[in-house]
Design an enzyme around this catalytic site. Structure first.
Site, PDB file in Angstrom:
ATOM      1  N   GLY A   2       0.715  -1.341  -0.133  1.00  9.69           N
ATOM      2  CA  GLY A   2       0.332   0.092  -0.144  1.00  9.69           C
ATOM      3  C   GLY A   2       0.305   0.935   0.195  1.00  9.69           C
ATOM      4  CG  PHE A  23       1.055   3.576   4.736  1.00 10.56           C
ATOM      5  CD1 PHE A  23       0.985   5.189   4.322  1.00 10.56           C
ATOM      6  CD2 PHE A  23       0.028   4.440   6.277  1.00 10.56           C
ATOM      7  CE1 PHE A  23       0.789   6.344   4.557  1.00 10.56           C
ATOM      8  CE2 PHE A  23      -0.693   5.278   6.673  1.00 10.56           C
ATOM      9  CZ  PHE A  23      -0.127   6.873   5.863  1.00 10.56           C
ATOM     10  N   GLY A  24       3.490   0.891   2.890  1.00 12.99           N
ATOM     11  CA  GLY A  24       4.880   0.440   2.412  1.00 12.99           C
ATOM     12  C   GLY A  24       5.086  -0.725   2.399  1.00 12.99           C
ATOM     13  CB  VAL A  25       6.284  -4.307   1.758  1.00 11.60           C
ATOM     14  CG1 VAL A  25       5.513  -5.482   1.024  1.00 11.60           C
ATOM     15  CG2 VAL A  25       6.055  -2.611   0.173  1.00 11.60           C
ATOM     16  CE  LYS A  74       1.238  -0.730   8.617  1.00  7.50           C
ATOM     17  NZ  LYS A  74       0.065   0.279   8.598  1.00  7.50           N
ATOM     18  CG  ASP A 105      -7.560   4.994   5.030  1.00  7.59           C
ATOM     19  OD1 ASP A 105      -8.470   4.870   4.231  1.00  7.59           O
ATOM     20  OD2 ASP A 105      -6.773   4.362   4.665  1.00  7.59           O
TER      21      ASP A 105
END
EC number: 2.7.11.-
Length: 642
Positions: A342, A344-346, A361, A458
């Site tokens: 996403g 914000f990262g993997v 994450k 979210d």
């Protein structure tokens, strides 16, 4: 209606288009905003009586030289009205303002603050002082459905026109009577305007923000407009204003004219300069000391809050994982262990030495989630314990590396099943209904069952994970906000999240509360029922999912909304009840949306005994296929892609 802008689409002939614009444009509503979070008033109160007095006095206004009016009744109700710069400041201007005011109070009954833009005028009222205040939000922008054939050439022409309007506005600022400019570049017609009470710099800033957003709003389109409480911009490929004003526009003064003026004014101006030079430094020093005091006070407060947060974060040391342990568990963050990604990262799958499966994450250094969001997620998740919330095992920090360690959820996220033509068949109605119920209970726990109310901000299908029984767990709390029970709403200048799931009051004004989560839940339920993404393909041009569902519901064709995969398994009464709950959750007015407690109660009751209020229109409602509102489809730079 509130938060709704209207854009005229192309017509069959230029003659009909011109006739419609010249005849009806004054009474076409461009944009209406009801500030629901600003409070209500009741009939026969002082505010109600004064507002009625103000509205009834508008037809008797005396025309002004610039079509601008500042009106106050007993200091309790304050209003501003303005006619477009090409409109003669006569009775036509006053008539437009009167019409706008009447439409506004009808659209926003018993609301303390509201504003409206018609084609030729604007009107706003409130209980606070607004004269001279530059307010670039809330804003609304709309683009034409028609694309230009020569995008590069059109964009260059529009850019040149924006530069020209900016120069004309600067020249108009010198008079302080009207801050308006109009221009023509080839086949492009445009105008821009500020309310005359703004300072020169505030007007420039207000329009600069609009001009900077034009590519986002209307790139490659034949028309568009942008409104906010303080300024306005519009462009079209047809003349929609009085063209005579373009020849009357005041141009920036040449240096020769400036020199002539200085000579004519003589020594009196020199004496004024001497006085100004003597006074300004003293005032500047005083203001500087005041601002320094305020700055130091705020910095001390922020430092105290930061230290408190750091102390609280240090209390989670028992959840800290050794970075090397996580690196080994994920096989050095191997691509074969990658299970998601996403903004914000993997996310990686891993195995701890004791055999426990984990999801890690790994936050990107360039992600939108900084240290504050990282600590927010850790601190919040350590306090939350619910079967419908993903469980945080711990975290790891090493230099620039930041890791969050969660329980491993085998079936990943809901969107991977819901919108996959093959996997969606695994989600029969019973599973989908259980997902709806589970998410509602998870949200209820966040809003009312945890130590302090928490707003997720979210919620969406990719943030709902499915376990081995296909039961849901809400994840991703980086954008969440915690409140005390006496204050469960706030306003932010930094809007974060995913646009199609955002409630209108949050997306447009930055106001959020538990009801913004309720709106997101409603969109999610509609996706689960229909198997369609919000603002996705197959809904028709310019149509989002809440609008699509609402139109089918009021036309009595709700069954056409059901995902074809469910036709053999869904319970008709149950699915229709869920549809009505979803439509209740996406209503435009947040006060009309149910609480999650009510939603859980309705879902838990027997379908025959559920009492559902009739839902009103959804936020960002699009009234016709002939009109388009771009708000649901746009991504803003302030938004964090997730």
């Amino acid at each position: 209606m509130a938060s709704t802008s209207i854009m005229l689409s192309s017509f069959f002939s230029f003659f009909f288009l011109t006739f419609f614009v010249t005849y009806a444009q004054q009474n076409v509503t461009v944009h209406t905003i009801c500030y629901y979070d600003g409070g209500n008033f009741t009939s026969n109160t002082s505010y109600s009586l004064n507002l009625n007095r103000l509205i009834s006095s508008l037809p008797d206004l005396t025309p002004t030289i610039n079509g601008f009016y500042n009106i106050s009744i007993n200091g309790e109700v304050n209003a501003i009205a303005l006619c477009r710069g090409d409109v003669k400041p006569n009775q036509d201007c006053i008539s437009c303002i009167t019409t706008a005011a009447k439409q506004l109070v009808e659209s926003c009954p018993n609301i303390i603050e509201a504003n409206i833009w018609l084609e030729k005028c604007m009107f706003r009222y409130t209980s606070r002082i607004i004269l001279g205040q530059m307010e670039p939000v809330p804003f609304s922008y709309t683009s034409s459905n028609v694309s230009v054939t020569d995008k590069e050439g059109f964009s260059k022409g529009l850019g040149d026109l924006l530069d020209s309007l900016g120069a004309k506005i600067d020249a108009a600022n010198e008079t302080k009577e009207v801050k308006f400019a109009a221009g023509v570049k080839g086949t492009i017609y445009a105008l821009a305007q500020c309310t005359p009470d703004l300072s020169e710099s505030d007007c420039r800033i207000c329009l600069a923000q609009i001009f900077a957003g034009v590519p986002t709003c209307c790139d490659g389109k034949t028309g568009g407009w942008w409104t906010n409480p303080s300024c306005y911009f519009r462009f079209e490929v047809y003349p929609f204003f009085d063209l005579s004003v373009t020849s009357e526009q005041k141009q920036p003064l040449s240096s020769h004219n400036n020199n002539t003026r200085r000579s004519d004014q003589g020594k009196s101006k020199d004496r004024s300069k001497t006085l100004i030079f003597a006074v300004v430094p003293i005032v500047a020093i005083i203001l500087g000391l005041v601002f320094l005091f305020i700055y130091l006070k705020r910095r001390r407060k922020k430092k105290t809050l930061k230290e408190n947060a750091e102390n609280e974060f240090e209390s989670t040391d028992s959840l800290h994982f050794d970075f090397e342990t996580i690196r080994v568990a994920t096989d050095d963050f191997s691509l074969t262990n990658k299970i998601g990604e996403g903004g914000f990262g993997v996310v990686y799958k891993g195995h701890l030495p004791d055999g426990l499966e984990i999801a890690v994450k790994r936050l990107s250094i360039h992600s939108g989630q900084g240290n504050a969001e990282f600590k927010t997620e850790v601190l919040l998740m350590t306090k939350l314990q619910h079967k419908n919330l993903v469980k945080l095992f711990g975290f790891s920090i090493k230099e620039s590396e930041r890791l969050l360690v969660y329980e491993f959820i085998p079936n990943t996220s809901l969107d991977r099943f819901l919108f996959d033509p093959i996997k969606q068949k695994q989600l029969d109605w019973e599973k989908r209904y259980n997902i709806i119920v589970g998410v509602s209970r998870g949200l209820l726990y966040l809003h009312e069952g945890s130590e302090f109310p928490i707003i997720h901000r979210d919620l969406k299908s990719s943030n709902v994970l499915l376990d081995e029984q296909m039961l849901p767990k809400i994840s991703d709390f980086g954008m969440a906000r915690q409140f005390d029970f006496d204050n469960t709403q706030a306003v932010t200048r930094r809007v974060v999240g995913t646009y199609g799931y955002m409630a209108p009051e949050y997306a447009m004004h930055g106001r959020f509360s538990v009801k913004t989560d309720v709106y997101s839940f409603g969109v999610l339920v509609l996706e689960i029922i229909t198997g369609k993404r919000n603002s996705g393909l197959g809904l028709g041009e310019g149509t989002d999912l809440p609008t699509f569902a609402w139109q089918n519901w009021i036309e009595g064709t709700s069954m056409e909304l059901i995902d074809p995969v469910l036709l053999q398994t869904h319970d008709k009464k149950e699915s229709m009840q869920c549809l009505e709950i979803a439509l209740s959750c996406v209503q435009e007015n947040p006060t009309k949306r149910p609480t999650m407690d009510s939603v859980v109660s309705m879902l838990s009751s027997d379908s025959e005994s559920r009492q559902l209020p009739k839902p009103s229109q959804p936020g960002f409602f699009r009234r016709s296929a002939s009109f388009s509102i771009s708000l649901n489809d746009v991504s803003l730079t302030d938004l964090s892609a997730r």
